[in-house]
Each structure stands twice: as C-alpha cells, then as structure tokens.
Design a protein around this motif. Structure first.
Motif, PDB file in Angstrom:
ATOM      1  N   LEU A  93       0.848  -1.197   0.000  1.00 33.35           N
ATOM      2  CA  LEU A  93       0.000   0.000   0.000  1.00 33.35           C
ATOM      3  C   LEU A  93       0.876   1.236   0.000  1.00 33.35           C
ATOM      4  CD1 LEU A  93      -2.624  -0.928   2.753  1.00 33.35           C
ATOM      5  CD2 LEU A  93      -2.882  -1.147   0.284  1.00 33.35           C
ATOM      6  N   THR A  94       0.432   2.259  -0.703  1.00 26.36           N
ATOM      7  CA  THR A  94       1.116   3.547  -0.653  1.00 26.36           C
ATOM      8  C   THR A  94       0.123   4.597  -0.196  1.00 26.36           C
ATOM      9  OG1 THR A  94       2.647   2.955  -2.427  1.00 26.36           O
ATOM     10  CG2 THR A  94       2.385   5.296  -1.932  1.00 26.36           C
ATOM     11  N   LEU A  95       0.466   5.244   0.918  1.00 26.70           N
ATOM     12  CA  LEU A  95      -0.355   6.319   1.458  1.00 26.70           C
ATOM     13  C   LEU A  95       0.214   7.646   0.981  1.00 26.70           C
ATOM     14  CD1 LEU A  95      -1.026   3.916   3.387  1.00 26.70           C
ATOM     15  CD2 LEU A  95      -1.312   5.605   5.205  1.00 26.70           C
ATOM     16  N   GLY A  96      -0.634   8.479   0.390  1.00 25.56           N
ATOM     17  CA  GLY A  96      -0.195   9.787  -0.049  1.00 25.56           C
ATOM     18  C   GLY A  96       0.060  10.714   1.120  1.00 25.56           C
ATOM     19  N   PRO A  97       0.700  11.857   0.864  1.00 25.91           N
ATOM     20  CA  PRO A  97       0.977  12.815   1.946  1.00 25.91           C
ATOM     21  C   PRO A  97      -0.286  13.205   2.708  1.00 25.91           C
ATOM     22  CG  PRO A  97       2.092  13.463  -0.080  1.00 25.91           C
ATOM     23  CD  PRO A  97       1.175  12.330  -0.443  1.00 25.91           C
ATOM     24  N   ARG A  98      -0.226  13.109   4.032  1.00 20.48           N
ATOM     25  CA  ARG A  98      -1.333  13.500   4.931  1.00 20.48           C
ATOM     26  C   ARG A  98      -2.613  12.733   4.637  1.00 20.48           C
ATOM     27  NH1 ARG A  98      -0.397  19.659   3.096  1.00 20.48           N
ATOM     28  NH2 ARG A  98       1.860  19.586   3.275  1.00 20.48           N
ATOM     29  N   ALA A  99      -2.495  11.564   4.090  1.00 20.22           N
ATOM     30  CA  ALA A  99      -3.676  10.792   3.698  1.00 20.22           C
ATOM     31  C   ALA A  99      -4.126   9.870   4.819  1.00 20.22           C
ATOM     32  CB  ALA A  99      -3.390   9.980   2.442  1.00 20.22           C
ATOM     33  N   VAL A 100      -5.404   9.541   4.789  1.00 17.18           N
ATOM     34  CA  VAL A 100      -5.966   8.515   5.668  1.00 17.18           C
ATOM     35  C   VAL A 100      -6.486   7.398   4.779  1.00 17.18           C
ATOM     36  CG1 VAL A 100      -7.723   7.955   7.381  1.00 17.18           C
ATOM     37  CG2 VAL A 100      -6.602  10.190   7.430  1.00 17.18           C
ATOM     38  N   ALA A 101      -5.997   6.191   5.006  1.00 19.81           N
ATOM     39  CA  ALA A 101      -6.458   5.030   4.250  1.00 19.81           C
ATOM     40  C   ALA A 101      -7.398   4.207   5.107  1.00 19.81           C
ATOM     41  CB  ALA A 101      -5.274   4.175   3.807  1.00 19.81           C
ATOM     42  N   VAL A 102      -8.407   3.649   4.462  1.00 19.58           N
ATOM     43  CA  VAL A 102      -9.344   2.763   5.146  1.00 19.58           C
ATOM     44  C   VAL A 102      -9.410   1.466   4.363  1.00 19.58           C
ATOM     45  CG1 VAL A 102     -11.670   2.454   6.045  1.00 19.58           C
ATOM     46  CG2 VAL A 102     -10.676   4.751   5.934  1.00 19.58           C
TER      47      VAL A 102
END
Length: 680
Positions: A665-674
């Motif tokens: 998984l790659t989370l973008g800057p300041r992102a919240v993943a669910v």
C-alpha cells in the motif's frame, strides 16, 4: 444511537439507512432570510445531513422577559427538513440575553478574587444560580413543547460547551451550593474536618456556614478544599445538564439528548468520564493547537473521547475547517489536513464529523474563525475540500455504528489525579499531568503500537498492558483493583508521583509510592524533583528531567531495568519491574520525554508480547489507529508525514486513501487510508 439519528428526519428522499453524519453549527439568525435557501442548497451539494441550530439564539427567541419569537426558527427547521438535513436543536441557554442580566445581575459569575464577570461575551451565568436555572428551564420547556413533533428534530443539544468560561464560580450562590454538596458527601462536620485535615493552620469548622469556596487567601488554600471545589464545580455543571436533560426527556422521551464536551488541550475543569453516563451519546469539540505534537494531541484527544464513551460511537460536534480565531497566531490548515483531521476522529470512533460553523460570520468575535462556507463563498478551495470530505464520508457509510476493537495497551487517564497533582505546595510546580500521558501515547505512536485512552471507570481487564502515568490519587479500592489486575496476568506500568494520596488528598504513610509501594516492591523516602533545565543521564542512554526518586528495592524479586548514571541518584534504580501473580508491575521514576520512552517501551512491553502491527519502515510515519466493525473490520491508517509512505504486508479491500502495487500500500501525503478486512 448516532447512526440511527437520521431515521427521525429522513427528508424528501426517505433514506433512513445508517450513515456517517456530516455538518456544522448553523446560525441562520446571523444572516438575512435571502441567504437561508442558498444555505440549504449548498448543504445538499456538500453532503451535509445534520446541523446544530439555535446555540446562541436566546435573545432572538425571547426578545424580552414576556415576549417570544419562534417564527424564524419554524421557517429554518422547515427548510432544513425539506432539504433532507436533520437538526440537533440547541436549548439556547449558553448565553443569557441582556434583558436577563440587567434585571438579574445576581446570575453573573464571580471570580476567586471577587470580580464579577460581566455580559459582553458568552457564558456569563452561574451554574448554581436558582434565578438563572428558572429562566433557562422556562426556555427549554418552550422549545421542547413547540418542536417535539417537528420532523427535522433528530437530537437535543443541551447548552453549549458547559464550563468553557464559567466552570469556577465563587459567588454566594456557589458557596451555598458547595456547602450542600459537602453535606451530602461527608454527612457530618467531623467527617469533613477529618477529610480536609483542618487541624492544620487552625482551620477546624464548627458550623457549615463557615465554609467558603477557595477564594483569594493570604496563602495556599487547604488542598482538599481545593480538590473538593474542583469536584463540586464539575458536579454543579453536571447538575445543570441533568436539569435540562430531565425536562427534555419528560416532553420528548424519544429524542436523544447530548451536550458537547471539550476533550482537548488543558480543558480539565469538567470530569467528562463522570458526565458520560448522563447523556444518550457522547459529543466532543476539538481544535488543533499548532506545534510539534499537534497530530499526537489530536489523536490523543479523539482516543480519550472514545474511552469516555466506553468505546461506543460518538459525535464530533465541532472542529475547524481551517484557522481558528482565538490563538495568538491562527494558522490555516494545509491541503489535505481538513480531511486528515476529520477522518482521524472517525478512526477513533466518531460517527459524526461536524464543524464550527456552516457559514463564516461577517461580524462578531469569531468572524475570522474558518467555516464550511468561507468569506470567499462556495467558489473556493475550502468549500471544494468540504464537499470532497462529504463524498468521502458517504463512501464510508459501512463504518457507521461500529465499535472500536480494544487495543492491547491502555493508558489510564484520571481526573482526580489531574486536578490534585497540579495543585500548589507540591514538590514541583512544573509537573503537567496531561503532557506526561501524551508523551507515553506519542511514544507508542512512534513505535507503531495502538493504545486506548481509558479511565478508572473502564474495564481495565480488557488490556494486556496498563500504563498509568502520574496516577497520583489512588484510593484503597483502586489499589486493590490494580493489584488484582496484575495477579490475573496484566502488566502495569506507572510513574513518579503515583500512588501518593488517597481520595481525600491525604498521603499514604510509610514511604512512597504509597498505595502502590508493596505491589511495585520499592520504597522512596523523599522526593527528588529537578530544577527547571536540569537533567540526569540513565544507563540506557536516555535522559531524565523534572523528577527523580531515591529508590530502595524492598522485594527480592524486583528487577532493576535501568539505573541513574549521573546526578544525586547515580547508581540507584531508575526503572524497576516486579512480577505479581501472572503479571508484572513496573515503575519509571523520571520524566523521559517521548524520545526516552521510545527507547524504554520495548523492554516494558516485552513481558506482554506487545508489538507493532506495522512493518518497521512505516512505524512512526503511519498511525495504526484502530480497527472498527463487527461484520468486517475496518482498518484506519493515517500518514503522519508530508511524503508518500509505503506499507507492505497489509491485506484488505481499499475503501479510500491508498494505492496497491504488488501487495504494498502507498499512502499519499497527509492521507488517511481505510481498508475493509474480513472478520477473523
């Protein structure tokens, strides 16, 4: 409770399915009638489905003591219902109108120095004033009887931020109420004199009428008097909450009642753990204070709100879309932070995300406070970000109603200890209870380990590890509970200035840490606080500040994990651990700060086998917030950085906030993943 609120106000679409709530404080009385229909249109565009109405409208609803004006509010509620927006209707008692305080200046609060808090701002009323109570309940009755059957009404909002500006009132009304509260608590003057230790400084009372609130005194007021006045002041506000709630339940028994807490920063006058049982669902207001620990503090406060709510879903009643107006420098949020802040609350159990306020005011003290519709209007980046968040929350509808899964680690937060540990005449005036708890929480976040904020009213057995920083007030029953917890296999970690006093602020004699001395297998004869700026080195390469203890090990099975390397305690124990039944009890005798705790915590958690769920490269950058949901588990991951962060090894259906490349998984800057994961 929260996820079904909209079933009371389905609006024209008839949709009553559980969903996350989204909205704001709505103050139409600040705007001409021509704006109202545009407001409802923009609310639908943004995905708003609930608003709080009427919070500061008492003067508009009741222009004089004998006149009422509900026509404008009738029209507002009708428009909102037609637009599919439910109403959390405030009782409007937060700020009395000028006619009331002119006719009855005796409702105004009085400070400890005898100064009157005059009208001109808000919350200028005494929680114990019988005159204010009479007028307030008259207003509440009028509102409840008029809107009891209105289809827009989904909940009642009692007052607003109770105690924000008037928690400590030292008036004659407060003095009388304080005495009655003390009579109920102690029953006899002999019991009170014993609890307050009035043999000291010739303070013994021979009549109840002699007792006053802790007003300005020649020297330090009686410490137990101070502690009891803090308890009383919280209870006085709670009593007002109950009075409004009981009247609302009498008239509208099927409409849930809430009030907005302020679990944030140093707001400590109200014991929200005690208040939570008085309302149908917990609501909270939170505002970020920019600084090096702003993200940690936001997560901490959201987590603590969940703990106060007993892990059940709660309502984020207020936060900001961008800058506030009341800080020394009011910094606007950067792109992505509006969504990240909001979704972090959802991760910690919020089923509603609301802001102060809907439309940014053109006048008044909060005109520079951001809103969902800014001064620039709907054609703005801010409103577009608001509408995007509305769409995101709609996509997260399956999360609504789900509870958090307990974490392996619980951090105990106790209002009595907060109040008592920071009073005057102590070994140091530099101790900050909340900061110590926040440091432990922040260190766990850096290690990628989930923790729950819990109170002493919580089921402590749900957690493998309990961290109780500065648990200063330990009644005998709590000491027994903690001992039983360790004997049954739990692992307790506590710190300096813990276990020192009982519920009356009387020292547990025989040596420190008092009530926890035998459990920990150590004894301290004298405190050794450090001067501001002083520090000591420990033999694990960490640094201690604020406090040290001259520890003597008293049990053969107590292990010394870390020793002091420098300072007056050089060579002596700094961190200890003792087996207790199937568990352990550890003691940390100095303030290590976040960096030092990051070093120490893996050793302290080792007996419980607690480790991070995150891969090593993501620890510290990603907050593994929580898992929610009974049928499917929803895993929330928050990117705490301004860069992309890869997170390998996590499976599940991505609902938002991440991309998947070959299992990473790659989370973008300041992102919240669910992620939605199958139930195990």
């Amino acid at each position: 409770m929260i996820s079904t609120l909209l079933s009371r106000s389905a609006g024209p679409d008839g949709d009553t399915a559980p969903r996350l709530l989204f909205g704001a404080d709505y103050n139409p009385e600040q705007w001409p009638r021509s704006v109202w229909e545009e407001d409802v249109r923009l609310m639908r565009e943004a995905g708003v489905n609930v608003v709080s109405v009427g919070i500061f409208s008492w003067a508009r609803l009741q222009p004089t003591a004998d006149t009422w004006d509900f026509g404008w509010l009738d029209e507002v509620l009708d428009l909102l219902h037609e637009g599919g927006v439910g109403v959390d209707l405030a009782t409007a008692t937060a700020s009395p109108p000028p006619w009331l305080t002119t006719a009855h200046p005796e409702v105004l609060p009085v400070t400890a120095t005898g100064e009157t808090l005059w009208p001109g701002a808000r919350q200028h009323w005494r929680p114990t004033s019988p005159v204010f109570r009479e007028y307030a309940l008259r207003l509440v009755r009028k509102l409840a009887e008029r809107y009891r059957d209105h289809p827009a009404l989904v909940a009642w909002h009692v007052n607003n931020e109770l105690g924000c500006h008037n928690v400590y009132d030292h008036s004659d009304d407060a003095a009388r109420a304080f005495r009655e509260w003390l009579r109920e608590r102690y029953r006899t003057l002999d019991a009170l004199n014993d609890a307050w230790g009035t043999a000291f400084w010739s303070q013994r009372y021979s009549a109840w009428e002699q007792i006053l609130p802790p007003r300005l005194a020649a020297s330090h007021p009686n410490p137990t008097q101070q502690l009891d006045f803090k308890r009383f002041s919280s209870d006085a506000l709670k009593d007002h909450l109950r009075a409004e709630r009981d009247l609302l339940r009498e008239i509208t028994p099927d409409v849930p009642v809430t009030t907005n807490f302020m679990v944030m920063g140093n707001t400590k006058g109200m014991d929200y753990a005690d208040w939570a049982g008085e309302i149908d669902f917990v609501s909270n207001d939170h505002y970020v204070h920019p600084g090096p620990q702003d993200r940690d503090e936001l997560s901490f406060s959201a987590n603590l709100t969940s703990g106060i709510a007993g892990g059940r879903p709660w309502f984020l009643m207020e936060h900001s879309t961008s800058a506030v107006n009341w800080q020394p420098v009011n910094v606007a949020k950067r792109p992505g932070e509006l969504a990240r802040d909001s979704l972090l609350h959802v991760a910690h159990g919020a089923d509603a995300v609301c802001f102060f306020q809907w439309r940014q005011s053109a006048a008044g003290a909060e005109k520079y406070h951001s809103a969902m519709v800014p001064h620039a209007g709907a054609d703005s980046d801010l409103f577009r970000a608001v509408a995007e968040l509305g769409a995101t929350l709609k996509a997260l509808a399956p999360v609504a109603g789900s509870e958090r899964e307990p974490a392996a680690v619980g951090i105990v937060y106790d209002w009595d200890s907060w109040w008592a540990s920071e009073q005057d005449s102590h070994p140091t005036a530099l101790l900050r209870y909340r900061q110590e708890a926040l440091d432990w929480y922040a260190a766990l976040l850096r290690l990628g380990i989930r923790a729950d904020l819990v109170t002493t009213r919580s089921d402590l057995q749900r957690h493998q590890v309990l961290i109780a920083p500065v648990l200063h007030v330990v009644p005998a029953d709590l000491a027994k509970t903690l001992t039983r917890y360790t004997e049954q296999g739990g692992h307790l970690i506590t710190t300096y200035f813990s276990g020192i006093v009982d519920e009356h602020d009387h020292v547990w004699l025989g040596g420190y840490p008092g009530a926890l001395r035998d459990l920990l297998g150590i004894r301290v004869e004298e405190f050794a606080p450090l001067l501001d700026g002083d520090a000591v080195e420990l033999d694990d390469a960490t640094t201690g500040t604020l406090w040290t203890d001259r520890i003597t090990v008293t049990a053969d099975d107590t292990d010394v994990l870390v020793r002091y390397r420098t300072g007056e305690q050089a060579g002596r124990p700094a961190v200890t651990r003792r087996p207790s039944g199937r568990g352990t009890a550890a003691y940390v005798s100095t303030r290590l700060g976040v960096d030092g705790l990051v070093t120490l915590l893996p050793r302290l958690l080792e007996p419980a086998g607690v480790r991070s769920e995150l891969p090593e490269g993501a620890r510290g950058s990603v907050e593994p917030v929580v898992r929610r949901g009974p049928e499917g588990r929803f895993l929330f991951l928050v990117n705490r950085t301004d860069d992309d962060v890869p997170v390998p090894g996590l499976d599940g259906e991505i609902l938002l906030g991440a991309t998947d490349t070959d299992g990473t998984l790659t989370l973008g800057p300041r992102a919240v993943a669910v992620l939605r994961q199958p139930a195990s």
